[in-house]
Design a protein around this motif. Structure first.
Motif, PDB file in Angstrom:
ATOM      1  N   ASN A 157      15.077  21.526  -1.618  1.00  0.00           N
ATOM      2  CA  ASN A 157      14.261  22.100   0.028  1.00  0.00           C
ATOM      3  C   ASN A 157      15.301  23.300   0.682  1.00  0.00           C
ATOM      4  N   THR A 158      15.475  24.028  -0.622  1.00  0.00           N
ATOM      5  CA  THR A 158      15.992  25.844   0.836  1.00  0.00           C
ATOM      6  C   THR A 158      14.946  26.615   1.059  1.00  0.00           C
ATOM      7  N   GLN A 159      15.264  27.786   1.078  1.00  0.00           N
ATOM      8  CA  GLN A 159      14.192  28.450   1.851  1.00  0.00           C
ATOM      9  C   GLN A 159      14.656  30.484   0.709  1.00  0.00           C
ATOM     10  N   PRO A 160      13.681  30.130  -0.456  1.00  0.00           N
ATOM     11  CA  PRO A 160      12.664  29.795  -0.504  1.00  0.00           C
ATOM     12  C   PRO A 160      12.762  28.502  -1.167  1.00  0.00           C
ATOM     13  N   VAL A 161      12.324  27.627  -1.143  1.00  0.00           N
ATOM     14  CA  VAL A 161      12.320  26.587  -1.993  1.00  0.00           C
ATOM     15  C   VAL A 161      12.398  26.588  -3.259  1.00  0.00           C
ATOM     16  N   LEU A 216       6.858  15.193 -20.040  1.00  0.00           N
ATOM     17  CA  LEU A 216       8.776  16.200 -19.824  1.00  0.00           C
ATOM     18  C   LEU A 216      10.121  15.565 -20.266  1.00  0.00           C
ATOM     19  N   GLY A 217       9.792  13.816 -19.581  1.00  0.00           N
ATOM     20  CA  GLY A 217      10.494  13.086 -20.140  1.00  0.00           C
ATOM     21  C   GLY A 217      12.255  13.201 -18.869  1.00  0.00           C
ATOM     22  N   LEU A 218      11.074  13.445 -17.603  1.00  0.00           N
ATOM     23  CA  LEU A 218      11.801  14.075 -16.437  1.00  0.00           C
ATOM     24  C   LEU A 218      11.487  12.765 -14.954  1.00  0.00           C
ATOM     25  N   PRO A 219      12.556  12.323 -14.136  1.00  0.00           N
ATOM     26  CA  PRO A 219      12.157  11.579 -13.148  1.00  0.00           C
ATOM     27  C   PRO A 219      11.648  12.410 -12.016  1.00  0.00           C
ATOM     28  N   VAL A 220      10.666  11.741 -11.795  1.00  0.00           N
ATOM     29  CA  VAL A 220      10.219  11.711  -9.684  1.00  0.00           C
ATOM     30  C   VAL A 220      11.650  11.486  -9.322  1.00  0.00           C
ATOM     31  N   VAL A 221      12.007  12.128  -8.309  1.00  0.00           N
ATOM     32  CA  VAL A 221      13.011  10.950  -7.165  1.00  0.00           C
ATOM     33  C   VAL A 221      11.697  11.187  -5.839  1.00  0.00           C
ATOM     34  N   GLU A 222      12.326   9.894  -4.810  1.00  0.00           N
ATOM     35  CA  GLU A 222      10.991  10.563  -3.758  1.00  0.00           C
ATOM     36  C   GLU A 222      12.181  10.024  -2.950  1.00  0.00           C
ATOM     37  N   HIS A 223      11.727  10.272  -1.369  1.00  0.00           N
ATOM     38  CA  HIS A 223      12.546  10.018  -0.515  1.00  0.00           C
ATOM     39  C   HIS A 223      11.573   9.419  -0.023  1.00  0.00           C
ATOM     40  N   CYS A 224      12.032   8.021   0.431  1.00  0.00           N
ATOM     41  CA  CYS A 224      10.606   6.854   0.621  1.00  0.00           C
ATOM     42  C   CYS A 224      10.755   6.738   2.150  1.00  0.00           C
ATOM     43  N   GLN A 225       9.586   7.527   2.802  1.00  0.00           N
ATOM     44  CA  GLN A 225       9.372   7.806   4.313  1.00  0.00           C
ATOM     45  C   GLN A 225       7.683   7.802   4.652  1.00  0.00           C
ATOM     46  N   ASP A 226       7.733   6.845   5.226  1.00  0.00           N
ATOM     47  CA  ASP A 226       5.564   7.029   5.598  1.00  0.00           C
ATOM     48  C   ASP A 226       5.754   7.316   7.086  1.00  0.00           C
ATOM     49  N   GLU A 227       5.808   8.980   7.158  1.00  0.00           N
ATOM     50  CA  GLU A 227       5.461   9.462   8.241  1.00  0.00           C
ATOM     51  C   GLU A 227       5.015   8.862   9.326  1.00  0.00           C
ATOM     52  N   ASP A 228       3.822   8.420   9.024  1.00  0.00           N
ATOM     53  CA  ASP A 228       2.738   8.039   9.767  1.00  0.00           C
ATOM     54  C   ASP A 228       3.429   6.985  10.869  1.00  0.00           C
ATOM     55  N   LEU A 229       4.379   5.977   9.822  1.00  0.00           N
ATOM     56  CA  LEU A 229       4.437   4.890  10.455  1.00  0.00           C
ATOM     57  C   LEU A 229       6.161   5.290  11.395  1.00  0.00           C
ATOM     58  N   VAL A 230       6.698   6.053  10.628  1.00  0.00           N
ATOM     59  CA  VAL A 230       8.105   6.374  10.847  1.00  0.00           C
ATOM     60  C   VAL A 230       8.034   7.758  12.021  1.00  0.00           C
ATOM     61  N   GLY A 231       6.959   8.586  11.843  1.00  0.00           N
ATOM     62  CA  GLY A 231       6.509   9.653  13.281  1.00  0.00           C
ATOM     63  C   GLY A 231       7.849  10.172  13.537  1.00  0.00           C
ATOM     64  N   GLY A 232       8.457  10.419  14.652  1.00  0.00           N
ATOM     65  CA  GLY A 232       9.717  11.108  15.063  1.00  0.00           C
ATOM     66  C   GLY A 232      10.731  10.481  15.410  1.00  0.00           C
ATOM     67  N   VAL A 261      16.453  19.446 -13.505  1.00  0.00           N
ATOM     68  CA  VAL A 261      16.666  17.358 -14.291  1.00  0.00           C
ATOM     69  C   VAL A 261      16.274  17.139 -13.665  1.00  0.00           C
ATOM     70  N   ALA A 262      15.399  17.103 -12.906  1.00  0.00           N
ATOM     71  CA  ALA A 262      14.082  16.248 -12.035  1.00  0.00           C
ATOM     72  C   ALA A 262      13.857  16.738 -11.272  1.00  0.00           C
ATOM     73  N   PHE A 263      12.532  16.226 -10.888  1.00  0.00           N
ATOM     74  CA  PHE A 263      11.833  16.837  -9.340  1.00  0.00           C
ATOM     75  C   PHE A 263      11.215  15.873  -8.324  1.00  0.00           C
ATOM     76  N   SER A 264      11.931  16.493  -6.801  1.00  0.00           N
ATOM     77  CA  SER A 264      11.854  16.384  -6.026  1.00  0.00           C
ATOM     78  C   SER A 264      11.660  16.920  -4.854  1.00  0.00           C
ATOM     79  N   ASP A 265      10.775  16.166  -2.997  1.00  0.00           N
ATOM     80  CA  ASP A 265       9.927  17.182  -1.830  1.00  0.00           C
ATOM     81  C   ASP A 265      11.029  16.670  -1.041  1.00  0.00           C
ATOM     82  N   ASP A 266      12.501  16.063  -1.550  1.00  0.00           N
ATOM     83  CA  ASP A 266      13.494  15.069  -1.052  1.00  0.00           C
ATOM     84  C   ASP A 266      13.344  16.151   0.684  1.00  0.00           C
ATOM     85  N   GLY A 267      14.081  15.277   1.255  1.00  0.00           N
ATOM     86  CA  GLY A 267      13.562  16.144   2.964  1.00  0.00           C
ATOM     87  C   GLY A 267      12.578  15.755   3.726  1.00  0.00           C
ATOM     88  N   ARG A 268      11.738  15.390   2.842  1.00  0.00           N
ATOM     89  CA  ARG A 268      10.354  14.846   3.057  1.00  0.00           C
ATOM     90  C   ARG A 268       9.902  14.045   1.926  1.00  0.00           C
TER      91      ARG A 268
END
Ligand SMILES: [Zn+2]
Length: 465
Positions: free
Chosen positions: A113-117, A190-206, A165-172
């Protein structure tokens, strides 16, 4: 004086060697030749091995460690934010890597989650180049979706070939179930893990802190435990469907630990991590009441823990600090192997990112340089044994993601951490190598300090230098 790495053979001796990857815990020595472990065991065995090699006496060096120190494999962090490219005021790859080396880490995986990603070969290659001369190995994680915007998959195959080494949209989180299913289907071969930042945005809101009594008391918007558990449960259903490797980042709730425990029992290819702060701190810290496992442990060993400030923005982290019950469940999960790894989620920010109202402040804690010492508090009061702690920082994360790290077996890279588990020091972020001074631990006395960090047989950090 010659630098240790100018010798053809280096022996580290005189201390406890703790390498959970080979069930080793006892006094001994190890031999480094050509950047790799050439022998490990009793001092006699290591000397015998050295005498077989054609290395003259002037090319040999023995470094005796002070009594009480521990030699362990270099630590492996599956989750760090290095901020470069794009947010160099918060951290750079160079400063983040230096902070890692000081914290005893030798392999760190950096979030995209850099700029650019990090979602293209060009950005990935930029990061790999910037990491080339770093004092630690850096394994980049690529984004799941282009721009981490949750709509279209990144070029996952190309990125895998280029060395992520892995895939993730971490931060969201990946909000779309359909996109998550596709990501898992692409990642599986590919044998690589998918890494999740577990957060239901509808439920968490702000939400800005754990939803509970304290958020009500403080008048802050809550982030409920279910916001994590709903997303994790969805993902586990998709793992069952696709059979792909999945890794849950920074577990923070008792319910999430139980979901991972059940998934592992079922045989799903799931791994998980926990951060030091979720193990050690509670949501009461947001109210300035420093309670929970770290405060309890410090009190037990006679270290005063004074109340903190209410609305201290350095306690704002995503997912949020939770309750003592959650901390206990996370520790139980770490001990029984439900949780594979301790990862820092090192999230450095500038002072201005945090010098504002609680609701407006950035999420995150600068964690690389306090991880070991804060976690050792649990060891000092016998809530966690040192071998389990070191395993969760070395072989367990390495195995979870199949990384060439986390072991002192003969032939492995000589990536080594030497630490004194008892040395006392006061946390002063002004002295951090990290640009991120954002830690809620400022002023606390912790016990345990990294003395040396070795990378590929080179001494990359020595305390006091
Ligand atoms: Zn995250």
């Amino acid at each position: 004086m010659r630098e240790p790495q100018e010798y053809a053979a280096i022996i580290l001796a005189g201390s406890r060697i703790l390498d959970p990857s080979q069930g080793m815990d006892g006094s001994g020595a190890l031999l480094i030749v050509d950047g790799r472990i050439a022998a490990i065991g009793s001092e006699q065995d290591v000397e015998a091995k050295l005498s077989e090699l054609d290395i003259g006496p002037e090319q040999r060096m023995t470094l005796r460690q002070p009594a009480g120190s521990v030699i362990a494999p270099g630590f492996v962090d599956l989750h760090a934010h290095l901020r470069q490219p794009g947010f160099e005021a918060k951290e750079t790859i160079a400063t983040g890597a230096e902070a890692a080396a000081r914290g005893g880490f030798t392999t760190i995986c950096c979030m995209p989650n850099t700029q650019p990603v990090i979602d293209s070969r060009a950005t990935l290659e930029y990061v790999l180049r910037a990491a080339e001369n770093a004092p630690v190995r850096i394994g980049p994680i690529a984004a799941i979706s282009k721009g981490e915007d949750g709509h279209e998959l990144s070029e996952m195959v190309e990125l895998a070939q280029a060395g992520v080494v892995a895939f993730s949209d971490d931060g969201r989180p990946v909000a779309s179930s359909k996109l998550m299913r596709s990501a898992l289907e692409y990642a599986a071969p590919l044998g690589l893990p998918v890494v999740e930042h577990c957060q239901d945005e509808d439920l968490v809101g702000g939400g800005v802190m754990h939803e509970g009594q304290i958020s009500t008391l403080l008048g802050l918007k809550g982030w409920p435990a279910e916001g994590e558990e709903v997303m994790l449960a969805r993902d586990l259903a998709l793992v069952r469907l696709t059979g792909a490797k999945y890794h849950a980042a920074h577990l923070s709730t008792a319910g999430a630990v139980e979901l991972v425990r059940q998934a592992k029992r079922e045989g799903l290819p799931v791994t998980a991590e926990v951060t030091p702060h979720h193990l050690l701190l509670t949501d009461a810290w947001v109210a300035g009441e420093r309670t929970g496992p770290l405060a309890d442990a410090l009190a037990e060993i006679g270290v005063p823990v004074l109340p903190g400030e209410r609305y201290d923005t350095d306690t704002k982290v995503n997912p949020p600090l939770r309750t003592a019950k959650d901390c206990a469940a996370l520790l139980a999960g770490l001990r029984d192997g439900t949780i594979d790894a301790i990862a820092t989620d090192h999230a450095p920010h500038t002072l201005t990112d945090k010098a504002c109202e609680y609701g407006e402040a950035a999420f995150g804690i600068s964690g690389l340089e306090t991880a070991l010492a804060s976690l050792l508090a649990l060891v000092h009061v016998e809530r966690l044994d040192l071998a389990t702690l070191v395993a969760a920082l070395t072989v367990r994360p390495a195995r979870a993601w199949n990384l060439d790290a986390g072991t002192l077996k003969v032939g492995a890279h000589a990536d080594i951490t030497v630490f004194d588990p008892n040395e006392a020091w006061v946390v002063d972020p002004a002295r951090f190598a990290s640009k991120g001074k954002n830690t809620p631990l400022t002023g606390l006395t912790l016990h345990g300090r990294v003395r040396q960090t070795w990378l590929g047989g080179k001494l990359v950090y020595a305390a006091g230098n």
